[in-house]
Design a protein around this motif. Sequence first.
Motif: not given
Length: 422
Positions: A310-325
């Motif tokens: 969960p924590s790894a998933c959360y961080v991965g989203f914020e660093l990599f998916v968020r800027p794409i969105i």
Amino acid sequence: MVEKRTPIPVHEAVEKIMFFASSGETELIPLEECYGRFLAEDLKADHDVPPFDRSPYDGFAIRSEDTKLANQSNAVEFEVIEEIGAGSVAKQEVGAFQAIRIMTGAQMPIQCDAVVMLELTKEYERDGRKYMSLKRQLQSGDNISFQGEDTQKGNVLVEKGTRINPGVSALLATFGYDKVLVGRKPTVGIYATGTELLDVHEGLVPGKIRNSNSYMIRSQVERAGAEPIYFGKLADDFDTCYEAIKEAIEKVDILITTGGVSVGDYDYLPDIYKKLGAEVLFNKIGMRPGSVTTVAQFEGKLLFGLSGNPSACYVGFELFVRPIIRTLLNNPNPHLKKITARLDVDFPKPNPFTRFVRSSISFKDGMVSVTPSGLDKSNVVTSLSGANALMVLPGGTRGYEQGMQVDVLLLEDEEGCQWPWN
Ligand SMILES: Nc1nc2c(c(=O)[nH]1)N[C@H]1C(S)=C(S)[C@@H](COP(=O)(O)OP(=O)(O)OC[C@H]3O[C@@H](n4cnc5c(N)ncnc54)[C@H](O)[C@@H]3O)O[C@H]1N2
Ligand code: MOO
Ligand SMILES: [Mg+2]
């Protein structure tokens, strides 16, 4: 033999992903529904605000020159020839020693150049006519809210890509945008993989856990400004996962899977990317948690293989998916905003990888302090609820001590940041 993966630095991973970032489509939506959406064009003033000189007080509009002789021992008398409320315009011409009773927001009569508040006047009637008197001088321009003093025609007030807050809503209404051009919310598909996963309504049984990542990611997708499409959970079976993922790609702008990206026997994502013919941008990053975050691109579409932890998933989203969105939404500052804060605890043990510690920031003695919001382990879920920031502790040979200034990425901020953070 287990495949050996070579970690790349976080900044390199971000750069590789941002190579595929592009601006997205737009749509017109009703003003009532625009809160939280992202403007897809500059918001420009098409008229002055206020559009006319107006009274900021309930009072009397007069000609200031008529007050020249007014003082504490000499009251000057004005005949009140008309009364106007906000929304009305004076019909009469105001002559010498005449006044118009005017309410807050009403347009100034052309001949008047000052307003006196009701409280400063004395009102009375004589021979069926209305009068008021005052005992002070007014200068031309006193108590007038001037045309264009708020903003002038032609000014760009809010830039394309800005998230619409209540103030932006007010401006959109001011300038007559009953429909607003916003970025269409990118669709983000979510698949959770793992034979151990239970649906939320299911009771616990030995060896199984509830699927929490999907709901966490859904919320993160929404916080970032996109539309989550939850496809469900998949057991760790290659063919099932392959078919499901292949089909899902067609339906979304971005596809997120959680779990199955490491080197375990049932971690099928690497082989699924291979069979799809997707180009893997990286499968190991020098960060903790989230080192196994894997990102692939298939015909220009990004497939995010976030960790199951969960924590790894959360961080991965914020660093990599968020800027794409955020880039799809035309936001010029798509990355998490970085600030510095005073570290509240010791991190004595050095770590070769850069750590992104789920943390909470607070204000103490006029300074921003940061403290972990829970246990700093990749598989932890409870540290996430209290996290409003990610503390960045660069990897290396040294630990960190209480009192040091450290970089912090804000999770709830709307301003964002450009890359690189420094
Ligand atoms: N030999 C090695 N083992 C592991 C390595 C490694 O480098 N070598 N890396 C570790 C790290 S670091 C991480 S992070 C995990 C990543 O594992 P996966 O991304 O493959 O994820 P899974 O194995 O499927 O699950 C990991 C963990 O997370 C739980 N999980 C999965 N999905 C969910 C969900 N939807 N909701 C809640 N929790 C979920 C799952 O039950 C596992 O406990 O690999 C390490 N191993
Ligand atoms: O990828 Mo793991 O998340 O480093 O902890
Ligand atoms: Mg695994």
